[in-house]
Design an enzyme around this catalytic site. Structure first.
Site, PDB file in Angstrom:
ATOM      1  CG  HIS A 193      -1.965  -0.959   1.332  1.00  0.00           C
ATOM      2  ND1 HIS A 193      -2.144  -1.802   2.402  1.00  0.00           N
ATOM      3  CD2 HIS A 193      -2.956  -1.245   0.463  1.00  0.00           C
ATOM      4  CE1 HIS A 193      -3.208  -2.565   2.192  1.00  0.00           C
ATOM      5  NE2 HIS A 193      -3.714  -2.250   1.019  1.00  0.00           N
ATOM      6  CB  CYS A 205      -3.016  -1.883   8.823  1.00  0.00           C
ATOM      7  SG  CYS A 205      -1.475  -1.647   7.983  1.00  0.00           S
TER       8      CYS A 205
HETATM    9  C1  CIR Z   1      -3.446  -7.815   3.381  1.00  0.00           C
HETATM   10  O1  CIR Z   1      -2.607  -8.310   2.620  1.00  0.00           O
HETATM   11  O2  CIR Z   1      -4.461  -7.269   2.958  1.00  0.00           O
HETATM   12  C2  CIR Z   1      -3.221  -7.908   4.869  1.00  0.00           C
HETATM   13  N1  CIR Z   1      -2.546  -9.107   5.166  1.00  0.00           N
HETATM   14  C3  CIR Z   1      -2.441  -6.711   5.365  1.00  0.00           C
HETATM   15  C4  CIR Z   1      -3.155  -5.408   5.247  1.00  0.00           C
HETATM   16  C5  CIR Z   1      -2.378  -4.274   5.784  1.00  0.00           C
HETATM   17  N2  CIR Z   1      -3.121  -3.076   5.731  1.00  0.00           N
HETATM   18  C6  CIR Z   1      -2.614  -1.876   5.528  1.00  0.00           C
HETATM   19  O3  CIR Z   1      -1.431  -1.760   5.211  1.00  0.00           O
HETATM   20  N3  CIR Z   1      -3.442  -0.860   5.549  1.00  0.00           N
END
Ligand code: CIR
Length: 256
Positions: free
Chosen positions: A164, A251
């Site tokens: 991201h 997150c």
């Molecule tokens: C994913 O791959 O969607 C989750 N394992 C991690 C999401 C992390 N979120 C973020 O950076 N906002």
């Protein structure tokens, strides 16, 4: 960057099945709960009222609530997460958001548009949108249209090789961004004071400013030293179990 509220969601036991590219092994559920509790304590210490959503075993990544919504002082947007296994996470987040925003100010990203909250970095009334594997151009355009209606502007930043946008850059107030080397030379970020972390400490670029505090991940001594020297009031948290799923400090909450 004054916030009053946060929404967080308990990790479930299914967290071990979350999406990952990290190659750091499987998260330990019990430790994840301990780290999550400390995260909640830190948000409270920074002055936030914390709404805690129950775990949902059907969604292994649902602890990463940031991806399910964009929340600003003026409006909220329920996203359409880019990963198929995460799309259903929005329902619980939407219910929680309805307690804070009138329905007329809650918007949605619709397919074929996709967008993850981790790709949206707010600086005042500017929203930087990462065009990533999770957030497509259609999703970014939908967000832009909504935001412009509230007098905000959006700036797209193409990203490649990062999960991201905020995996590699965080706005921490005081006209300052934390960045990994990935964003060196990015024209849209030139106007900010840049605190740059080398490859070995790149994970610390995902830190969160909450009111008077800057919350940073434990285990990055050079980052810590730089930020202390810059005068930030730090809270250091171990989030090793979330890192195993490519997740960072931002997150784990929606802050508004
Ligand atoms: C994913 O791959 O969607 C989750 N394992 C991690 C999401 C992390 N979120 C973020 O950076 N906002």
């Amino acid at each position: 960057m004054r916030y009053s509220n946060a929404i967080v969601k308990r990790p479930g036991k299914s967290i071990v099945e979350g999406i990952t590219t990290a190659d750091l092994g499987s998260p330990n559920y019990e430790l994840a709960i301990i780290q999550h509790n400390k995260y909640i304590e830190a948000l409270k210490k920074a002055g936030l009222d914390v709404t805690l959503l129950e775990a949902d075993e059907d969604y292994p990544d649902s602890v990463f609530v940031e991806d399910a919504a964009i929340v600003t002082d003026d409006f909220a947007v329920i996203t359409n997460p880019g990963a198929e296994s995460r799309k259903g996470e929005i329902e619980a987040v939407e219910i929680a958001i309805k307690d804070f925003y009138p329905v007329t100010k809650i918007h949605r990203i619709e397919s074929p548009g996709t967008l993850d909250g981790g790709d949206v970095m707010q600086v005042g009334n500017s929203l930087y949108i990462g065009l990533s594997d999770r957030t497509n151009r259609d999703g970014a355009q939908q967000l832009s249209k909504i935001a412009v209606g509230y007098g905000y502007k959006t700036i797209d930043i193409e990203i490649d090789g990062l999960l991201h946008l905020k995996s590699g850059v965080s706005y921490i107030g005081d006209n300052t961004v934390l960045m990994t080397g990935y964003f060196l030379g990015e024209p849209n970020l030139m106007k900010y004071n840049q605190i740059i972390f080398g490859e070995s400490e790149a994970y610390a670029a995902n830190s969160v400013r909450v009111n008077d505090y800057l919350i940073i991940p434990a285990g990055y001594p050079m980052a810590r030293e730089k930020l202390e020297a810059a005068g930030f009031k730090l809270i250091t948290l171990d989030v090793s179990e979330f890192r195993k799923l490519d997740g960072g400090l931002s997150c784990l909450s929606l802050r508004f």
